[in-house]
Design a protein around this motif. Structure first.
Motif, PDB file in Angstrom:
ATOM      1  N   UNK B 172    -106.962-100.245  16.384  1.00  0.00           N
ATOM      2  CA  UNK B 172    -105.523-100.501  16.469  1.00  0.00           C
ATOM      3  C   UNK B 172    -104.932-100.675  15.065  1.00  0.00           C
ATOM      4  N   UNK B 175    -104.533 -97.416  13.283  1.00  0.00           N
ATOM      5  CA  UNK B 175    -103.343 -96.691  13.731  1.00  0.00           C
ATOM      6  C   UNK B 175    -102.081 -97.292  13.128  1.00  0.00           C
ATOM      7  N   UNK B 196    -107.480-105.971  27.388  1.00  0.00           N
ATOM      8  CA  UNK B 196    -106.121-105.729  26.867  1.00  0.00           C
ATOM      9  C   UNK B 196    -106.148-105.031  25.499  1.00  0.00           C
ATOM     10  N   UNK B 198    -108.349-102.822  24.621  1.00  0.00           N
ATOM     11  CA  UNK B 198    -108.646-101.426  24.939  1.00  0.00           C
ATOM     12  C   UNK B 198    -107.375-100.734  25.438  1.00  0.00           C
ATOM     13  N   UNK B 199    -106.642-101.431  26.323  1.00  0.00           N
ATOM     14  CA  UNK B 199    -105.430-100.852  26.906  1.00  0.00           C
ATOM     15  C   UNK B 199    -104.418-100.473  25.820  1.00  0.00           C
ATOM     16  N   UNK B 200    -104.331-101.329  24.780  1.00  0.00           N
ATOM     17  CA  UNK B 200    -103.401-101.083  23.662  1.00  0.00           C
ATOM     18  C   UNK B 200    -103.633 -99.738  23.002  1.00  0.00           C
ATOM     19  N   UNK B 202    -105.602 -97.202  24.264  1.00  0.00           N
ATOM     20  CA  UNK B 202    -105.621 -96.128  25.261  1.00  0.00           C
ATOM     21  C   UNK B 202    -104.206 -95.575  25.436  1.00  0.00           C
ATOM     22  N   UNK B 203    -103.228 -96.475  25.523  1.00  0.00           N
ATOM     23  CA  UNK B 203    -101.871 -95.985  25.786  1.00  0.00           C
ATOM     24  C   UNK B 203    -101.288 -95.264  24.579  1.00  0.00           C
ATOM     25  N   UNK B 204    -101.927 -95.409  23.435  1.00  0.00           N
ATOM     26  CA  UNK B 204    -101.488 -94.617  22.285  1.00  0.00           C
ATOM     27  C   UNK B 204    -102.318 -93.336  22.166  1.00  0.00           C
ATOM     28  N   UNK B 205    -103.088 -93.041  23.204  1.00  0.00           N
ATOM     29  CA  UNK B 205    -103.748 -91.741  23.270  1.00  0.00           C
ATOM     30  C   UNK B 205    -105.154 -91.686  22.702  1.00  0.00           C
ATOM     31  N   UNK B 208    -111.457 -93.545  24.898  1.00  0.00           N
ATOM     32  CA  UNK B 208    -112.610 -94.448  24.765  1.00  0.00           C
ATOM     33  C   UNK B 208    -113.702 -93.841  25.634  1.00  0.00           C
TER      34      UNK B 208
END
Ligand SMILES: Cc1cc2nc3c(=O)[nH]c(=O)nc-3n(C[C@H](O)[C@H](O)[C@H](O)COP(=O)(O)OP(=O)(O)OC[C@H]3O[C@@H](n4cnc5c(N)ncnc54)[C@H](O)[C@@H]3O)c2cc1C
Ligand code: SF4
Ligand code: SF4
Lengths: 168, 369
Positions: B172, B175, B196, B198-200, B202-205, B208
């Protein structure tokens, strides 16, 4: 199902789970300012969503490891939890914005900061672009560089739209 | 060679060491903090993200700000604290109770102390694969130091190996610094870090890839790519390898406690997988089998800054009290209450299992230390 589990185990919310319960739709549709959606389905030692919430909508944690429980009827859509959650797991969605558009208030910590009026791509939980949105406002509720970006986008994407990417 | 002496020597100025120093100094003890790095704060100064935990451990505050908070606490009892940065404790000689210290790379001196708190943190683990000696293969700690302490990006496109909290958070942060993350590969069937985090990404593409690992690095002079492979349930490679373009391979496969000094001091040690390596046995006051040595933080088992700070406070309190300084009654129990609260989640269950192996009730009852 196996695929769903793999998706979830890699950080993509699938289905409704404890810590990620949706608001009641009728309540949601009537609430000006929007309602919080929390997506925090794992027991972790964390509670700033609750301690930052001025209305008690995010219920007190009996144990700091509990997943958040929300009384959506108390939520005013103020976005303090959106800006406070270290997991960026709180979002506010206002369905009263207009006939066909909802207003999404999303946490954002990337540069450059989008500006009011700017077009952005709406991304889903795996980063796919699912719609185009317009930045309506940019706030910084806690003055600590976690911004809350207000984006208007088609109502169809309420279930999926979770972050933005600048249109290049 | 000059020598220094103090009542309490704190080795390591990270979350645990600073908390220990603050607590002991507030109780009235004279404290000397020795820190290898040029500045205090340990891992905290590299953490630009907001921390978890409860309000008592500054949840929702960014890591480097927590370091500032601890430093200002120490500043408020500065007449009792002497700080030596750029100073590494290189060894302990039990025969005469002397520590050797090195300032920079050539100034050597001795330190003697009545009590010592070892808060040396952890070392990164690395994994072997062909070409892992090429420039461009970094530990996650190095990437964070480059990026968040010195403002230098490590490359353009990173393959992250490991989806524990460190792999996820550093992805993160990469990025945020404008660096592309090609993918995160994780050998286990689920992310090891918080969901959470990981979710951060993942939603930026960022993909994983679970049950995947790195096979080999590719490059002539520097890294230009990597082969990754799927793994079966026994972590053996299966199927075809696939190629990924990248100029940095960042390894985030875990940490091991740094405990050499405790071993040198003859403290009873034990290998505990749940605490990620060799750690000292200790009682509830964080005292080891050597009554003059205490331990706290990642050096006593890999956990989190939140727990490291509370353990540091316990060690500081106990060391001061063992020297006869009056300490507030009930504080030890209060700190244990906080630790228990922090450890009652999923990750905490593992820590508690590990602690069951190393925690002794009373040293008097232990025959062989
Ligand atoms: C990427 C990342 C993200 C993290 N995120 C979180 C989070 O969100 N929440 C959380 O609670 N925790 C988090 N942590 C964990 C947290 O940073 C550590 O648990 C915590 O810093 C441990 O503190 P410590 O004082 O034990 O060790 P450190 O902070 O590692 O400090 C040890 C210090 O000792 C010094 N030292 C070592 N040996 C010697 C010697 N011989 N002589 C002198 N000095 C020495 C080192 O230079 C270092 O400064 C994260 C860690 C990483 C790497
Ligand atoms: S948006 Fe405001 S009122 Fe609603 S849950 Fe979050 S902090 Fe509470
Ligand atoms: S603050 Fe965010 S990450 Fe922490 S418990 Fe609440 S929703 Fe989960």
């Amino acid at each position: 199902m196996a695929d769903d589990l793999d998706l979830f185990n890699s950080g993509v919310l699938t289905g409704e789970r404890e810590g990620a319960v949706l608001p009641d739709r009728t309540l949601w549709e009537s609430k000006k300012g929007g309602v919080v959606l929390v997506e925090c389905p794992q027991r972790i030692p964390c509670n700033p969503c609750h301690t930052s919430c001025p209305t008690g909508a995010i219920r007190p944690f009996a144990d700091i490891n509990d997943t958040p429980k929300v009384d959506h009827s108390l939520c005013t859509g103020c976005t303090l939890c959106v800006a406070s959650c270290p997991g960026l797991a709180c979002f506010v969605i206002d369905l009263t914005f207009s006939g066909d558009k909802a207003l999404f208030k999303l946490p954002y910590e990337m540069l450059p900061l989008p500006e009011k009026g700017q077009k952005v791509w709406c991304l889903n939980r795996t980063g796919d672009c699912i719609a185009e949105g317009t930045v309506e406002n940019v706030t910084q509720p806690k003055k600590d560089r976690t911004y809350v970006i207000h984006v208007s986008a088609p109502k169809e994407v309420v279930g999926e739209f979770r972050t933005i990417r600048a249109v290049k | 060679m000059k020598s220094l002496s103090t009542e309490i020597l704190v080795i390591g100025g990270g979350a645990a060491g600073l908390s220990a120093a603050a607590e002991a100094a507030a109780a009235g003890a004279k404290v000397l903090v020795a820190e290898s790095d040029l500045h205090l704060g340990g891992q905290l100064v590299k953490q630009t993200h907001k921390f978890f935990g409860s309000k008592d451990e500054y949840a929702g505050t960014r890591g480097f700000k927590i370091a500032d908070i601890l430093l200002s606490e120490i500043d408020s009892c500065k007449e009792n604290v002497e700080i030596h940065t750029n100073t590494t404790i290189t060894g302990f000689y039990p025969e005469d109770g002397i520590f050797t210290a090195m300032r920079g790379e050539e100034k050597f001196f001795h330190i003697s102390a009545k009590k010592t708190i070892v808060a040396t943190g952890a070392q990164e683990r690395l994994i072997p694969f062909p070409n892992n000696d090429l420039p461009g293969v970094y530990g996650a700690g190095a990437v964070q130091t480059l990026m968040n302490v010195y403002g230098v990006v490590p490359g353009k496109r990173v393959l992250m190996v490991g989806a524990g909290n460190i792999g996820l958070i550093v992805s993160y942060q990469l990025m945020q610094a404008g660096v592309e993350v090609a993918a995160v590969v994780e050998a286990a069937p689920r992310v090891g870090g918080y969901w959470v985090h990981a979710a951060k990404i993942r939603r930026m593409g960022v993909p994983i890839l679970l049950r995947h690992s790195i096979k080999k690095a590719v490059g002539d002079q520097v890294i230009t790519g990597a082969y990754i492979t799927a793994l079966n349930d026994r972590f053996e490679p299966v199927g075809e390898e696939s190629y990924m373009d990248c100029d940095v391979i960042c390894i985030a496969v875990g940490l091991s406690p740094t405990t050499e000094i405790l071993s040198q001091a003859g403290c009873g040690m034990m290998y505990v997988p749940q605490l990620c390596g060799l750690v000292a046995r200790r009682d509830r006051t964080m005292r080891t089998s050597n009554p003059d040595f205490f331990t706290a933080g990642d050096a006593s088992g890999i956990e989190e800054a939140s727990a490291a700070m509370v353990e540091g406070r316990i060690a500081g309190l106990s060391a001061a009290s063992s020297l006869g300084y009056p300490t507030e009654h009930g504080k030890l129990d209060e700190y244990w209450g906080r630790l228990q609260a922090l450890r009652s989640g999923e990750a905490g269950a593992r820590i508690c299992q590990g602690l069951e192996c190393v925690l002794v009730n009373r040293w008097e009852d232990v025959s062989n230390g």
